[in-house]
Motif scaffolding. Structure first.
Motif, PDB file in Angstrom:
ATOM      1  N   ALA A  41       0.832  -1.199   0.000  1.00  0.00           N
ATOM      2  CA  ALA A  41       0.000   0.000   0.000  1.00  0.00           C
ATOM      3  C   ALA A  41       0.869   1.252   0.000  1.00  0.00           C
ATOM      4  CB  ALA A  41      -0.922  -0.011   1.212  1.00  0.00           C
ATOM      5  N   LYS A  42       1.962   1.186   0.763  1.00  0.00           N
ATOM      6  CA  LYS A  42       2.868   2.343   0.814  1.00  0.00           C
ATOM      7  C   LYS A  42       3.423   2.629  -0.574  1.00  0.00           C
ATOM      8  CE  LYS A  42       4.507   2.090   5.568  1.00  0.00           C
ATOM      9  NZ  LYS A  42       5.427   1.197   6.301  1.00  0.00           N
ATOM     10  N   ALA A  43       3.798   1.561  -1.275  1.00  0.00           N
ATOM     11  CA  ALA A  43       4.363   1.733  -2.608  1.00  0.00           C
ATOM     12  C   ALA A  43       3.319   2.325  -3.555  1.00  0.00           C
ATOM     13  CB  ALA A  43       4.860   0.392  -3.132  1.00  0.00           C
ATOM     14  N   ALA A  44       2.056   1.883  -3.384  1.00  0.00           N
ATOM     15  CA  ALA A  44       0.997   2.383  -4.269  1.00  0.00           C
ATOM     16  C   ALA A  44       0.646   3.832  -3.935  1.00  0.00           C
ATOM     17  CB  ALA A  44      -0.239   1.506  -4.148  1.00  0.00           C
ATOM     18  N   GLN A  45       0.860   4.213  -2.683  1.00  0.00           N
ATOM     19  CA  GLN A  45       0.609   5.567  -2.187  1.00  0.00           C
ATOM     20  C   GLN A  45      -0.862   5.961  -2.130  1.00  0.00           C
ATOM     21  OE1 GLN A  45       3.152   8.138  -4.537  1.00  0.00           O
ATOM     22  NE2 GLN A  45       4.702   8.061  -2.928  1.00  0.00           N
ATOM     23  N   LYS A  46      -1.606   5.587  -3.158  1.00  0.00           N
ATOM     24  CA  LYS A  46      -3.009   6.019  -3.207  1.00  0.00           C
ATOM     25  C   LYS A  46      -3.948   4.838  -3.073  1.00  0.00           C
ATOM     26  CE  LYS A  46      -2.810   9.912  -6.378  1.00  0.00           C
ATOM     27  NZ  LYS A  46      -2.046   9.475  -7.534  1.00  0.00           N
ATOM     28  N   CYS A  47      -5.117   5.091  -2.477  1.00  0.00           N
ATOM     29  CA  CYS A  47      -6.155   4.077  -2.435  1.00  0.00           C
ATOM     30  C   CYS A  47      -6.923   4.141  -3.762  1.00  0.00           C
ATOM     31  CB  CYS A  47      -7.075   4.330  -1.246  1.00  0.00           C
ATOM     32  SG  CYS A  47      -8.050   2.893  -0.800  1.00  0.00           S
ATOM     33  N   VAL A  48      -7.989   3.366  -3.861  1.00  0.00           N
ATOM     34  CA  VAL A  48      -8.768   3.328  -5.091  1.00  0.00           C
ATOM     35  C   VAL A  48      -9.336   4.715  -5.425  1.00  0.00           C
ATOM     36  CG1 VAL A  48     -10.820   2.296  -6.142  1.00  0.00           C
ATOM     37  CG2 VAL A  48      -9.314   0.915  -4.737  1.00  0.00           C
ATOM     38  N   PRO A  50      -9.731   8.930  -3.542  1.00  0.00           N
ATOM     39  CA  PRO A  50      -9.105   9.787  -2.529  1.00  0.00           C
ATOM     40  C   PRO A  50      -9.490   9.363  -1.118  1.00  0.00           C
ATOM     41  CG  PRO A  50     -10.023  11.125  -4.282  1.00  0.00           C
ATOM     42  CD  PRO A  50     -10.394   9.707  -4.582  1.00  0.00           C
ATOM     43  N   ILE A  51      -8.570   9.559  -0.210  1.00  0.00           N
ATOM     44  CA  ILE A  51      -8.725   8.991   1.133  1.00  0.00           C
ATOM     45  C   ILE A  51      -9.955   9.517   1.869  1.00  0.00           C
ATOM     46  CG2 ILE A  51      -7.097  10.631   2.146  1.00  0.00           C
ATOM     47  CD1 ILE A  51      -6.235   8.106   3.863  1.00  0.00           C
ATOM     48  N   SER A  52     -10.299  10.787   1.634  1.00  0.00           N
ATOM     49  CA  SER A  52     -11.464  11.326   2.337  1.00  0.00           C
ATOM     50  C   SER A  52     -12.723  10.584   1.890  1.00  0.00           C
ATOM     51  CB  SER A  52     -11.607  12.818   2.024  1.00  0.00           C
ATOM     52  OG  SER A  52     -11.664  12.995   0.626  1.00  0.00           O
ATOM     53  N   PHE A  53     -12.775  10.234   0.623  1.00  0.00           N
ATOM     54  CA  PHE A  53     -13.904   9.464   0.104  1.00  0.00           C
ATOM     55  C   PHE A  53     -13.887   8.058   0.689  1.00  0.00           C
ATOM     56  CE2 PHE A  53     -15.710   6.523  -2.970  1.00  0.00           C
ATOM     57  CZ  PHE A  53     -16.933   7.110  -3.261  1.00  0.00           C
ATOM     58  N   MET A  54     -12.719   7.420   0.690  1.00  0.00           N
ATOM     59  CA  MET A  54     -12.620   6.044   1.189  1.00  0.00           C
ATOM     60  C   MET A  54     -13.045   5.957   2.646  1.00  0.00           C
ATOM     61  SD  MET A  54     -11.891   4.303  -1.320  1.00  0.00           S
ATOM     62  CE  MET A  54     -11.782   2.694  -0.572  1.00  0.00           C
ATOM     63  N   LYS A  55     -12.626   6.941   3.450  1.00  0.00           N
ATOM     64  CA  LYS A  55     -12.944   6.899   4.874  1.00  0.00           C
ATOM     65  C   LYS A  55     -14.441   6.845   5.111  1.00  0.00           C
ATOM     66  CE  LYS A  55      -9.029   8.778   7.249  1.00  0.00           C
ATOM     67  NZ  LYS A  55      -8.428   9.786   8.080  1.00  0.00           N
ATOM     68  N   THR A  56     -15.191   7.629   4.349  1.00  0.00           N
ATOM     69  CA  THR A  56     -16.621   7.706   4.632  1.00  0.00           C
ATOM     70  C   THR A  56     -17.461   6.829   3.724  1.00  0.00           C
ATOM     71  OG1 THR A  56     -16.756   9.621   3.194  1.00  0.00           O
ATOM     72  CG2 THR A  56     -16.483  10.053   5.540  1.00  0.00           C
ATOM     73  N   GLU A  57     -16.967   6.467   2.543  1.00  0.00           N
ATOM     74  CA  GLU A  57     -17.836   5.799   1.566  1.00  0.00           C
ATOM     75  C   GLU A  57     -17.431   4.371   1.229  1.00  0.00           C
ATOM     76  OE1 GLU A  57     -20.602   7.417   0.438  1.00  0.00           O
ATOM     77  OE2 GLU A  57     -20.016   9.137   1.653  1.00  0.00           O
ATOM     78  N   HIS A  58     -16.384   3.791   1.865  1.00  0.00           N
ATOM     79  CA  HIS A  58     -15.933   2.475   1.381  1.00  0.00           C
ATOM     80  C   HIS A  58     -16.997   1.400   1.523  1.00  0.00           C
ATOM     81  CE1 HIS A  58     -14.743   2.227   5.654  1.00  0.00           C
ATOM     82  NE2 HIS A  58     -14.929   0.937   5.526  1.00  0.00           N
ATOM     83  N   MET A  59     -17.872   1.527   2.539  1.00  0.00           N
ATOM     84  CA  MET A  59     -18.890   0.478   2.692  1.00  0.00           C
ATOM     85  C   MET A  59     -19.913   0.542   1.574  1.00  0.00           C
ATOM     86  SD  MET A  59     -18.548   2.972   4.715  1.00  0.00           S
ATOM     87  CE  MET A  59     -18.456   3.790   6.190  1.00  0.00           C
ATOM     88  N   LYS A  60     -20.242   1.772   1.172  1.00  0.00           N
ATOM     89  CA  LYS A  60     -21.197   1.943   0.075  1.00  0.00           C
ATOM     90  C   LYS A  60     -20.587   1.440  -1.223  1.00  0.00           C
ATOM     91  CE  LYS A  60     -23.744   5.960   1.073  1.00  0.00           C
ATOM     92  NZ  LYS A  60     -23.635   7.394   0.856  1.00  0.00           N
ATOM     93  N   MET A  61     -19.312   1.768  -1.398  1.00  0.00           N
ATOM     94  CA  MET A  61     -18.609   1.356  -2.604  1.00  0.00           C
ATOM     95  C   MET A  61     -18.581  -0.170  -2.714  1.00  0.00           C
ATOM     96  SD  MET A  61     -14.758   2.383  -3.273  1.00  0.00           S
ATOM     97  CE  MET A  61     -14.076   2.459  -4.860  1.00  0.00           C
ATOM     98  N   LEU A  62     -18.282  -0.846  -1.611  1.00  0.00           N
ATOM     99  CA  LEU A  62     -18.233  -2.301  -1.636  1.00  0.00           C
ATOM    100  C   LEU A  62     -19.611  -2.886  -1.925  1.00  0.00           C
ATOM    101  CD1 LEU A  62     -15.803  -3.055   1.293  1.00  0.00           C
ATOM    102  CD2 LEU A  62     -15.463  -3.575  -1.115  1.00  0.00           C
ATOM    103  N   ASP A  63     -20.624  -2.253  -1.397  1.00  0.00           N
ATOM    104  CA  ASP A  63     -21.978  -2.719  -1.632  1.00  0.00           C
ATOM    105  C   ASP A  63     -22.323  -2.600  -3.118  1.00  0.00           C
ATOM    106  OD1 ASP A  63     -24.492  -3.680  -0.891  1.00  0.00           O
ATOM    107  OD2 ASP A  63     -25.317  -1.650  -0.914  1.00  0.00           O
ATOM    108  N   GLU A  64     -21.939  -1.453  -3.710  1.00  0.00           N
ATOM    109  CA  GLU A  64     -22.186  -1.281  -5.150  1.00  0.00           C
ATOM    110  C   GLU A  64     -21.386  -2.281  -5.963  1.00  0.00           C
ATOM    111  OE1 GLU A  64     -21.305   2.832  -5.884  1.00  0.00           O
ATOM    112  OE2 GLU A  64     -23.054   3.430  -4.698  1.00  0.00           O
TER     113      GLU A  64
END
Lengths: 128, 266
Positions: A41-48, A50-64
């Motif tokens: 993850a460190k090497a990739a630097q970025k999540c799928v 932006p982090i602010s989105f991932m923090k609040t929306e990852h559960m919705k994203m996984l559901d979709e």
């Protein structure tokens, strides 16, 4: 008033017991756990996303994602950064976040959620 | 607001009229709008996956290879207890596979022979009709798919399926006997199931999406090429259609009208 003394002592003890946890925990707010990233993850630097989105929306994203993969057979996700990802819980999220217990679980324990996904989705072998 | 009973009835009547008229008007003005919206789903449109099995090539060795490859790929555990057994693809004798078609003078070779059975991915699947949550449904490419996320374990589909192609998880697959499943889960790229859901063959939909054949077809090809022929029944040029044109084939319980899409070339 009969037994006034006894009643008042009882009340004081009762209220005291009731408030005990408040005083006991005063000034000791549970600290948010320290986030741990894997080397990958460190090497990739970025999540799928932006982090602010991932923090609040990852559960919705996984559901979709699961809806789109299983029901519509749409298996690739185009990120807002333009990168493509396979919509996989085990094969994408946990590829970078293979330290599940120190990443997903740690935060979930803190916020008090317990996703049932791992009944079926296989957790990574953690031995780093 | 002052409104007497007469005004109220007038307004109510008018609203009802508008309501009814509005709906029919919408339907007349936009025929097929709902269907058009559904077409946006980019499934491999117009296809109909099916399989032809060459019974003469399918010996025990090939069948065992198919079963093992399927169950390893899809994390199907050995339970050990036949009453709670989970199977996506399995072996069965002629009289069990094709009941009503057996007779006492059946060819010697067929009397003892095992047949390879799996979900028939019916054209008219009774399991999908009874599912109360649409956890099982017919995809546009013909696959009778399972959505484990929606399955509530009511087992109506198992009662509806005339082929016994569906299995219920009576227990947690992780708790399947270790001595029968030394390295379960066998495929860490794919999920398993949990206690209380129904599972069955999905033609390895996630492999098809990557352009790979189902695990059983791939395994059979390694041992005996052409024993299992998988392809699009809608395409006259496909290999399955070619094979079915040349050889006589039978299906399981076609008289029920489910339209099975697994063909046994005898």
């Amino acid at each position: 008033m009969y037994d006034g003394g006894k009643i008042i002592t009882g009340l004081v003890i009762g209220v005291g017991l009731l408030l005990f946890p408040v005083f006991y925990n005063a000034g000791k707010a549970a600290k948010a756990p320290e986030r741990v990233l894997t080397e990958k993850a460190k090497a990739a630097q970025k999540c799928v996303e932006p982090i602010s989105f991932m923090k609040t929306e990852h559960m919705k994203m996984l559901d979709e994602w699961r809806q789109q993969v299983v029901r519509d057979d749409v298996r690739y996700y185009k990120s807002t950064s333009g990168k493509e990802y396979y919509k996989g819980l085990q094969t994408t999220c946990l590829d970078c976040h293979s330290n599940k217990s120190k990443f997903c679980d740690q935060c979930h324990d803190y916020v008090g959620v317990d996703p049932y996904c791992w009944d079926c989705h296989i957790e990574p072998k953690e031995n780093q | 607001m002052a409104m007497d009973r007469r005004d109220f009835l007038k307004i109510a009547g008018l609203t009802a009229l508008l309501g009814i008229g509005g709906k029919t008007g919408f339907e007349l003005l936009a025929p097929g709008a709902a269907e058009a919206a559904l077409k946006d789903i980019p499934l491999t449109a117009g296809k109909k996956w099916g399989m032809a099995l060459d019974v003469l090539l399918l010996d025990e060795e090939v069948m065992d290879a198919c079963v093992e490859a399927c169950h390893n790929h899809n994390n199907v555990p050995h339970i050990g207890n036949p009453k709670e057994e989970i199977k996506w693809i399995w072996k069965e004798t002629y009289d069990h596979a094709f009941p009503g078609q057996e007779n006492e003078y059946l060819a010697e070779a067929f009397k003892k022979k095992n047949f390879l059975l799996l979900c028939n991915h019916c054209t008219n699947p009774p399991c999908c009709r009874v599912c109360p949550t649409k956890a099982t449904w017919k995809r546009e490419d013909g696959i009778v798919m399972m959505d484990m996320h929606r399955c509530i374990g009511c087992r109506f589909c198992m009662a509806a399926c005339p082929y016994g192609a569906r299995s219920f998880n009576w227990g947690d697959p992780r708790k399947a006997p270790k001595e029968l499943n030394p390295d379960f889960p066998t495929n860490r790229e794919f999920p398993m199931r949990s206690m209380g859901v129904v599972e069955k063959c999905t033609f390895c939909a996630e492999r098809l999406a990557k352009g790979l054949f189902p695990a059983c077809v791939e395994a059979a090809a390694k041992v005996k090429p052409n024993a299992l022929i998988f392809g699009d029944l809608d395409d006259p040029q496909s290999e399955v259609r070619g094979a079915l044109r040349k050889r006589y084939s039978i299906r399981r319980k076609p008289e029920l009208g489910t339209g099975p899409n697994i063909f046994y070339m005898i």
